[in-house]
Enzyme design. Structure first.
Site, PDB file in Angstrom:
ATOM      1  N   ASN A  68     -52.784 -37.742 -93.375  1.00 40.36           N
ATOM      2  CA  ASN A  68     -51.461 -38.068 -93.883  1.00 40.36           C
ATOM      3  C   ASN A  68     -50.848 -39.177 -93.035  1.00 40.36           C
ATOM      4  O   ASN A  68     -51.078 -39.272 -91.837  1.00 40.36           O
ATOM      5  CB  ASN A  68     -50.551 -36.841 -93.980  1.00 40.36           C
ATOM      6  CG  ASN A  68     -50.425 -36.015 -92.720  1.00 40.36           C
ATOM      7  OD1 ASN A  68     -51.390 -35.796 -92.006  1.00 40.36           O
ATOM      8  ND2 ASN A  68     -49.234 -35.531 -92.451  1.00 40.36           N
ATOM      9  N   GLU A 103     -47.159 -40.877 -92.463  1.00 41.37           N
ATOM     10  CA  GLU A 103     -45.725 -40.768 -92.717  1.00 41.37           C
ATOM     11  C   GLU A 103     -45.008 -42.077 -92.431  1.00 41.37           C
ATOM     12  O   GLU A 103     -45.552 -42.985 -91.802  1.00 41.37           O
ATOM     13  CB  GLU A 103     -45.125 -39.646 -91.875  1.00 41.37           C
ATOM     14  CG  GLU A 103     -45.634 -38.285 -92.270  1.00 41.37           C
ATOM     15  CD  GLU A 103     -45.022 -37.150 -91.487  1.00 41.37           C
ATOM     16  OE1 GLU A 103     -45.252 -35.997 -91.884  1.00 41.37           O
ATOM     17  OE2 GLU A 103     -44.314 -37.391 -90.477  1.00 41.37           O
ATOM     18  N   CYS A 114     -50.020 -38.647 -98.548  1.00 44.29           N
ATOM     19  CA  CYS A 114     -50.787 -37.462 -98.156  1.00 44.29           C
ATOM     20  C   CYS A 114     -52.235 -37.827 -97.863  1.00 44.29           C
ATOM     21  O   CYS A 114     -52.783 -38.790 -98.416  1.00 44.29           O
ATOM     22  CB  CYS A 114     -50.758 -36.423 -99.272  1.00 44.29           C
ATOM     23  SG  CYS A 114     -49.117 -35.807 -99.681  1.00 44.29           S
ATOM     24  N   GLU A 131     -54.989 -36.343 -98.785  1.00 43.51           N
ATOM     25  CA  GLU A 131     -55.878 -36.256 -99.939  1.00 43.51           C
ATOM     26  C   GLU A 131     -55.861 -37.552-100.740  1.00 43.51           C
ATOM     27  O   GLU A 131     -56.903 -38.059-101.138  1.00 43.51           O
ATOM     28  CB  GLU A 131     -55.460 -35.094-100.858  1.00 43.51           C
ATOM     29  CG  GLU A 131     -55.583 -33.734-100.215  1.00 43.51           C
ATOM     30  CD  GLU A 131     -54.328 -33.259 -99.482  1.00 43.51           C
ATOM     31  OE1 GLU A 131     -54.158 -32.047 -99.343  1.00 43.51           O
ATOM     32  OE2 GLU A 131     -53.522 -34.105 -99.032  1.00 43.51           O
TER      33      GLU A 131
END
Length: 160
Positions: free
Chosen positions: A62, A64, A73, A75
């Site tokens: 992830n 941010e 994210c 994934e």
């Protein structure tokens, strides 16, 4: 009026040691990359390792950003990287490890809704299910044979 029932089925492994050798190696890779996730705001780190049919392993964490929600994210980082760099490859398996930085979470953490939708796009595109293994930092691992098991009423191109 009628009522329908929708169920989901998972295989549950009590520990990483119960996984087959390749699956264990890929979950360990997800653990490893989780530790380098860029999560200075939420302090919640996610690592992903996915296996392509060409044998390549793609990882993601992830990422941010102070301007929420412009981060991404783990994934989707991994899936989009695979789609951009190996557009003809089939995603066979995804391994997810997620936990806060300050404790070793034992609860299995599935993909969020946005990630489920993104993974669904690739299952539809490749006309093949993607096995999804997910866990916290320790403890049980849940395995879903397909994203459709996690998102049974998925929205896809047939509605457009």
């Amino acid at each position: 009026m009628k009522q329908i029932s929708i169920t989901s089925d998972f295989t549950v492994f009590t520990s990483i040691d119960e996984l087959e050798a390749l699956d264990r190696e890929l979950m360990e890779k997800a653990h490893e990359v989780r530790k380098i996730a860029y999560a200075p705001y939420s302090k919640f780190q996610v690592g992903v390792a996915l296996l392509l049919d060409n044998g390549k392993v793609v990882t993601g964490t992830n990422q941010e950003n102070a301007a929420y929600p412009s981060g991404l994210c783990a994934e989707r980082v991994a899936v989009f990287y695979a789609g951009a760099n190996y557009p003809d490859a089939v995603i066979q398996k995804i391994f997810i490890s997620a936990s806060p930085q300050d404790k070793e979470l034992a609860d299995p953490i599935p993909p969020c809704g946005a990630c489920r939708q993104s993974i669904a796009e690739y299952e539809v595109k490749q006309s093949a299910g993607i096995e999804i293994f997910f866990m916290g930092a320790i403890g049980e691992i849940y395995k879903s044979d397909s994203l459709k098991n996690l998102l049974p009423l998925l929205f896809d191109k047939k509605y457009l």
